[in-house]
Design a protein around this motif. Structure first.
Motif, PDB file in Angstrom:
ATOM      1  N   GLU A   1       0.843  -1.194   0.000  1.00 12.70           N
ATOM      2  CA  GLU A   1       0.000   0.000   0.000  1.00 12.70           C
ATOM      3  C   GLU A   1       0.881   1.247   0.000  1.00 12.70           C
ATOM      4  O   GLU A   1       1.912   1.289   0.667  1.00 12.70           O
ATOM      5  N   SER A   2       0.457   2.251  -0.755  1.00 15.17           N
ATOM      6  CA  SER A   2       1.270   3.463  -0.831  1.00 15.17           C
ATOM      7  C   SER A   2       0.405   4.670  -1.155  1.00 15.17           C
ATOM      8  O   SER A   2      -0.740   4.533  -1.582  1.00 15.17           O
ATOM      9  N   ARG A   3       0.997   5.834  -0.950  1.00 11.69           N
ATOM     10  CA  ARG A   3       0.387   7.102  -1.327  1.00 11.69           C
ATOM     11  C   ARG A   3       1.413   7.863  -2.164  1.00 11.69           C
ATOM     12  O   ARG A   3       2.599   7.895  -1.830  1.00 11.69           O
ATOM     13  N   PHE A   4       0.925   8.485  -3.219  1.00 15.23           N
ATOM     14  CA  PHE A   4       1.747   9.316  -4.087  1.00 15.23           C
ATOM     15  C   PHE A   4       1.417  10.776  -3.808  1.00 15.23           C
ATOM     16  O   PHE A   4       0.253  11.170  -3.836  1.00 15.23           O
ATOM     17  N   VAL A   5       2.436  11.566  -3.517  1.00 17.63           N
ATOM     18  CA  VAL A   5       2.287  13.000  -3.324  1.00 17.63           C
ATOM     19  C   VAL A   5       2.997  13.683  -4.486  1.00 17.63           C
ATOM     20  O   VAL A   5       4.201  13.503  -4.666  1.00 17.63           O
TER      21      VAL A   5
ATOM     22  N   ARG B   1       2.334  19.902  -4.348  1.00 16.13           N
ATOM     23  CA  ARG B   1       1.278  20.627  -5.070  1.00 16.13           C
ATOM     24  C   ARG B   1       0.022  20.830  -4.220  1.00 16.13           C
ATOM     25  O   ARG B   1      -0.674  21.819  -4.371  1.00 16.13           O
ATOM     26  N   ASP B   2      -0.260  19.877  -3.326  1.00 17.11           N
ATOM     27  CA  ASP B   2      -1.479  19.932  -2.511  1.00 17.11           C
ATOM     28  C   ASP B   2      -1.091  19.789  -1.042  1.00 17.11           C
ATOM     29  O   ASP B   2      -0.872  18.690  -0.550  1.00 17.11           O
ATOM     30  N   ARG B   3      -1.011  20.910  -0.358  1.00 14.67           N
ATOM     31  CA  ARG B   3      -0.561  20.922   1.036  1.00 14.67           C
ATOM     32  C   ARG B   3      -1.491  20.115   1.945  1.00 14.67           C
ATOM     33  O   ARG B   3      -1.042  19.369   2.806  1.00 14.67           O
ATOM     34  N   ALA B   4      -2.800  20.258   1.761  1.00 16.44           N
ATOM     35  CA  ALA B   4      -3.757  19.546   2.616  1.00 16.44           C
ATOM     36  C   ALA B   4      -3.611  18.031   2.451  1.00 16.44           C
ATOM     37  O   ALA B   4      -3.587  17.288   3.443  1.00 16.44           O
TER      38      ALA B   4
END
Length: 114
Positions: free
Chosen positions: A24-28, A37-40
């Motif tokens: 499982e992963s998240r791409f920022v 690009r998206d601080r929140a």
């Protein structure tokens, strides 16, 4: 691929989406030498990474391993209680002496709040 045991969760700070690794992963979206690009969304992902790190192997990575990764690690330190004004020095001492490469990355950490 990381050496040793693979992570159970990964946070990838890159200009474009990485290949899938099998965990499982998240791409920022975070271009090299710049800010996310998206601080929140970045804050949400880092909060998740900190929460999961209590019981899982978590990987935080970018292309070179110093600027974006160092900035994210400093933000994680802030989330964990290190004062924002001390977080860059903390990460440079504990992780890499050249972590957090740019002035705007340092300012991002100093102004970082969950």
């Amino acid at each position: 691929m990381p050496s040793g045991h693979p992570p159970q969760f990964g946070v990838y700070l890159l200009g474009s989406a990485p290949d899938q690794f099998g965990w499982e992963s998240r791409f920022v979206r975070w271009p090299d030498f710049w800010l996310p690009r998206d601080r929140a969304y970045t804050t949400e992902v880092l909060i998740e990474a900190l929460r999961r790190s209590g019981s899982e192997r978590v990987e935080v990575a970018c292309g070179g391993g110093r600027g974006r990764t160092g900035t994210a690690l400093a933000c994680l330190a802030v989330l964990d209680g290190v004062p924002p004004g001390e977080a860059v020095a903390f990460v440079r001492d504990a992780y890499h002496r050249r972590a957090v490469e740019t002035l705007w990355q340092r300012r991002f950490v100093e102004r970082f709040r969950s």
